[in-house]
Scaffold this motif. Structure first.
Motif, mmCIF file in Angstrom:
data_model
loop_
_atom_site.group_PDB
_atom_site.id
_atom_site.type_symbol
_atom_site.label_atom_id
_atom_site.label_comp_id
_atom_site.label_asym_id
_atom_site.label_seq_id
_atom_site.Cartn_x
_atom_site.Cartn_y
_atom_site.Cartn_z
ATOM 1 N N GLU A 84 3.453 18.605 23.153
ATOM 2 C CA GLU A 84 3.539 19.329 24.422
ATOM 3 C C GLU A 84 2.261 19.146 25.236
ATOM 4 O OE1 GLU A 84 6.011 20.918 25.903
ATOM 5 O OE2 GLU A 84 7.318 20.231 24.280
ATOM 6 N N ALA A 85 1.125 19.083 24.553
ATOM 7 C CA ALA A 85 -0.138 18.877 25.262
ATOM 8 C C ALA A 85 -0.150 17.514 25.956
ATOM 9 C CB ALA A 85 -1.305 18.996 24.290
ATOM 10 N N THR A 86 0.388 16.502 25.287
ATOM 11 C CA THR A 86 0.461 15.171 25.893
ATOM 12 C C THR A 86 1.407 15.174 27.086
ATOM 13 O OG1 THR A 86 -0.031 14.061 23.803
ATOM 14 C CG2 THR A 86 1.106 12.766 25.483
ATOM 15 N N LEU A 87 2.545 15.824 26.961
ATOM 16 C CA LEU A 87 3.502 15.884 28.070
ATOM 17 C C LEU A 87 2.870 16.521 29.303
ATOM 18 C CD1 LEU A 87 6.780 16.931 26.191
ATOM 19 C CD2 LEU A 87 6.014 14.636 26.810
ATOM 20 N N ARG A 88 2.046 17.534 29.081
ATOM 21 C CA ARG A 88 1.417 18.218 30.216
ATOM 22 C C ARG A 88 0.388 17.351 30.922
ATOM 23 N NH1 ARG A 88 1.678 22.655 26.564
ATOM 24 N NH2 ARG A 88 -0.519 22.341 25.973
ATOM 25 N N ARG A 89 -0.025 16.258 30.323
ATOM 26 C CA ARG A 89 -0.975 15.350 30.956
ATOM 27 C C ARG A 89 -0.312 14.430 31.980
ATOM 28 N NH1 ARG A 89 -5.903 15.218 28.148
ATOM 29 N NH2 ARG A 89 -5.829 16.369 26.181
ATOM 30 N N GLY A 90 1.026 14.445 32.024
ATOM 31 C CA GLY A 90 1.699 13.644 33.040
ATOM 32 C C GLY A 90 2.867 12.824 32.544
ATOM 33 N N VAL A 91 3.607 13.346 31.553
ATOM 34 C CA VAL A 91 4.767 12.642 31.006
ATOM 35 C C VAL A 91 6.015 13.486 31.235
ATOM 36 C CG1 VAL A 91 5.817 11.611 28.947
ATOM 37 C CG2 VAL A 91 3.325 11.584 29.229
ATOM 38 N N HIS A 92 7.058 12.859 31.751
ATOM 39 C CA HIS A 92 8.352 13.528 31.925
ATOM 40 C C HIS A 92 9.385 12.803 31.073
ATOM 41 C CE1 HIS A 92 6.719 15.554 35.541
ATOM 42 N NE2 HIS A 92 6.165 14.383 35.783
ATOM 43 N N ARG A 93 10.071 13.542 30.231
ATOM 44 C CA ARG A 93 11.174 13.006 29.440
ATOM 45 C C ARG A 93 12.444 13.635 29.968
ATOM 46 N NH1 ARG A 93 11.608 14.113 24.448
ATOM 47 N NH2 ARG A 93 12.046 12.041 23.569
ATOM 48 N N LEU A 94 13.319 12.821 30.546
ATOM 49 C CA LEU A 94 14.445 13.332 31.312
ATOM 50 C C LEU A 94 15.763 12.780 30.786
ATOM 51 C CD1 LEU A 94 12.856 12.621 34.810
ATOM 52 C CD2 LEU A 94 12.875 14.831 33.614
ATOM 53 N N PRO B 120 -2.393 7.004 35.211
ATOM 54 C CA PRO B 120 -2.986 6.160 34.177
ATOM 55 C C PRO B 120 -4.262 6.765 33.585
ATOM 56 C CG PRO B 120 -3.687 5.373 36.311
ATOM 57 C CD PRO B 120 -2.899 6.650 36.551
ATOM 58 N N ARG B 121 -4.353 8.096 33.530
ATOM 59 C CA ARG B 121 -5.544 8.713 32.956
ATOM 60 C C ARG B 121 -5.753 8.217 31.530
ATOM 61 N NH1 ARG B 121 -4.017 14.776 35.044
ATOM 62 N NH2 ARG B 121 -5.068 14.705 37.082
ATOM 63 N N ARG B 122 -6.987 7.939 31.195
ATOM 64 C CA ARG B 122 -7.275 7.405 29.863
ATOM 65 C C ARG B 122 -6.911 8.392 28.763
ATOM 66 N NH1 ARG B 122 -10.971 5.097 33.347
ATOM 67 N NH2 ARG B 122 -11.119 2.806 33.181
ATOM 68 N N SER B 123 -7.018 9.683 29.056
ATOM 69 C CA SER B 123 -6.636 10.686 28.057
ATOM 70 C C SER B 123 -5.146 10.595 27.738
ATOM 71 C CB SER B 123 -6.989 12.090 28.548
ATOM 72 O OG SER B 123 -6.309 12.373 29.765
ATOM 73 N N LEU B 124 -4.350 10.136 28.715
ATOM 74 C CA LEU B 124 -2.923 9.940 28.471
ATOM 75 C C LEU B 124 -2.670 8.599 27.791
ATOM 76 C CD1 LEU B 124 0.040 10.658 28.740
ATOM 77 C CD2 LEU B 124 -0.024 9.895 31.112
ATOM 78 N N LEU B 125 -3.364 7.554 28.238
ATOM 79 C CA LEU B 125 -3.156 6.236 27.653
ATOM 80 C C LEU B 125 -3.550 6.210 26.176
ATOM 81 C CD1 LEU B 125 -4.406 3.961 30.572
ATOM 82 C CD2 LEU B 125 -2.048 4.499 29.925
ATOM 83 N N LEU B 126 -4.518 7.041 25.775
ATOM 84 C CA LEU B 126 -4.882 7.124 24.366
ATOM 85 C C LEU B 126 -3.716 7.612 23.508
ATOM 86 C CD1 LEU B 126 -8.499 8.590 24.484
ATOM 87 C CD2 LEU B 126 -7.820 6.374 23.519
ATOM 88 N N ARG B 127 -2.799 8.312 24.127
ATOM 89 C CA ARG B 127 -1.666 8.893 23.400
ATOM 90 C C ARG B 127 -0.368 8.133 23.681
ATOM 91 N NH1 ARG B 127 -5.419 12.421 24.889
ATOM 92 N NH2 ARG B 127 -5.945 14.186 23.512
ATOM 93 N N ALA C 285 -4.755 -1.353 31.469
ATOM 94 C CA ALA C 285 -4.841 -0.093 32.213
ATOM 95 C C ALA C 285 -5.982 0.778 31.699
ATOM 96 C CB ALA C 285 -3.514 0.656 32.114
ATOM 97 N N PHE C 286 -6.212 0.753 30.396
ATOM 98 C CA PHE C 286 -7.237 1.625 29.819
ATOM 99 C C PHE C 286 -8.642 1.155 30.185
ATOM 100 C CE2 PHE C 286 -10.070 3.140 26.489
ATOM 101 C CZ PHE C 286 -9.709 4.476 26.402
ATOM 102 N N PHE C 287 -8.896 -0.135 30.076
ATOM 103 C CA PHE C 287 -10.246 -0.645 30.287
ATOM 104 C C PHE C 287 -10.513 -1.086 31.732
ATOM 105 C CE2 PHE C 287 -9.751 -1.308 25.671
ATOM 106 C CZ PHE C 287 -10.881 -0.626 25.240
ATOM 107 N N GLY C 288 -9.463 -1.131 32.550
ATOM 108 C CA GLY C 288 -9.636 -1.580 33.926
ATOM 109 C C GLY C 288 -10.372 -0.562 34.779
ATOM 110 N N SER C 289 -10.986 -1.053 35.840
ATOM 111 C CA SER C 289 -11.653 -0.165 36.793
ATOM 112 C C SER C 289 -10.614 0.511 37.674
ATOM 113 C CB SER C 289 -12.631 -0.973 37.654
ATOM 114 O OG SER C 289 -11.937 -1.976 38.371
ATOM 115 N N MET D 77 5.551 6.390 23.322
ATOM 116 C CA MET D 77 6.530 5.318 23.200
ATOM 117 C C MET D 77 7.332 5.396 21.907
ATOM 118 S SD MET D 77 6.191 4.103 26.085
ATOM 119 C CE MET D 77 7.411 2.794 25.956
ATOM 120 N N ARG D 78 6.889 6.215 20.956
ATOM 121 C CA ARG D 78 7.690 6.453 19.743
ATOM 122 C C ARG D 78 8.495 7.738 19.850
ATOM 123 N NH1 ARG D 78 2.780 5.116 17.425
ATOM 124 N NH2 ARG D 78 2.445 7.280 16.783
#
Length: 327
Positions: free
Chosen positions: A279-289, A261-268, A192-196, A273-274
């Protein structure tokens, strides 16, 4: 054969030795080998179904004979099929369950700290000592027909489906259990990170997620409205390969959703996954429910414990606690 109501279990007979029903999946990874375990005990009823449809009659027979426990010799998929087929037979009053891990991943066994070489004799001794742990299975039911449902422990959609497909190929190369989980997770993120932009590993899936009160989970962008990148839910407490994306979440059903699949999110993604996403990472598009139930509309298949099921409109909730025998 009559299906015994669950409340009849109160009158189970007193036996000198517990009577256990054993379901053995001959196609499970460990059971395919020439040295697969055999069982010759007069206190164990052995069933070897060739098809999933046979499980209903087998479990109804176990219920009629009022077994004191049910052993499942297979992988996560076998456990899913047993729980799904037995829901209408045992209701919320299952006897203790024994897991003999014979599959390729065995996520439930890993969660319960059951070793891969655990024997039925050892499990019966543990059951006699009362060593048990409770887990609630996930229930995925069609919203217009709650009777149409499946039950299991690991649910996913979107990128998760591609990870599972890759995991099947990894099994062919000899990777199993935590090794295959770690490999597929890392490889999927790299793709996902390196793909076009037109790479399938970066594509979204038509998906809407709503909480119990009907509010739809907001979309942080990065993909068209109505599409998400990944959905993962589980009721297990310990996942393979040390993954713990739902760390600290309350509720019977815990879920993580990635919007894009923004690379800024995939870097984190490692921190996500741990369960240590900022909070900055969550605002990039992560929901923990976390909650008692969620409504999910899917335009593509979902995967439950390794098997794909059709798209549709579903309610995801948690079943009654089940007692699993543990070492």
């Amino acid at each position: 054969m009559r299906r015994r109501p669950a409340n009849e279990r109160a009158s189970s007979p007193v036996r000198a030795r517990p009577l256990v029903g054993l379901i053995r999946n001959a196609r499970s990874h460990r059971n395919e080998s020439a040295d697969a375990p055999t069982t010759e005990r007069d206190d164990v009823i052995v069933a070897r179904p060739d098809r999933r449809s046979e499980l209903i009659d087998i479990l109804a027979d176990f219920a009629a004979r009022q077994v004191d426990g049910i052993a499942i010799d297979g992988g996560d998929g076998t456990i899913r099929d047993v729980l799904t087929c037995g829901a209408g037979i045992f209701g919320e009053d299952w006897p203790p369950l024994i897991v003999l891990p014979a599959g390729k991943t065995n996520a439930l066994a890993i969660d319960l700290a059951i070793p891969t070489d655990w024997t039925l004799d050892a499990a019966l001794a543990a059951m006699a000592d009362g060593r048990m742990t409770e887990r609630r299975p996930l229930v995925i039911a069609q919203r217009d027909d709650a009777r149409a449902q499946v039950r299991g422990f690991i649910f996913g959609a979107g990128l998760f489906n591609r990870c599972i497909a890759l995991g099947q190929k990894s099994h062919d190369l000899g990777a199993f259990n935590a090794a295959v989980v770690g490999f597929t997770a890392a490889w999927s993120v790299l793709q996902a990170f390196f793909g076009s932009s037109d790479n399938g590993w970066r594509s979204g899936t038509a998906m809407r997620v709503s909480e119990a009160d009907g509010r739809e989970v907001p979309h942080f962008g990065g993909l068209p409205e109505g599409e998400r990148f990944l959905l993962f839910a589980s009721s297990l407490e310990h996942l393979p390969a040390g993954l713990d994306p739902m760390r600290g979440l309350a509720g019977k059903v815990r879920m993580i959703v990635l919007d894009n699949p923004r690379r800024s999110l995939l870097l984190r993604i490692g921190a996500v996954m741990r369960g240590r996403a900022s909070e900055a990472t969550l605002r990039r598009g992560v929901h923990r429910l976390g909650g008692d139930s969620f409504d999910i509309d899917l335009g593509d298949t979902f995967v439950l414990d390794g098997e794909a099921f059709p798209p549709g409109t579903y309610r995801l909730s948690a079943g009654a606690p089940l007692r699993f025998v543990t070492p």
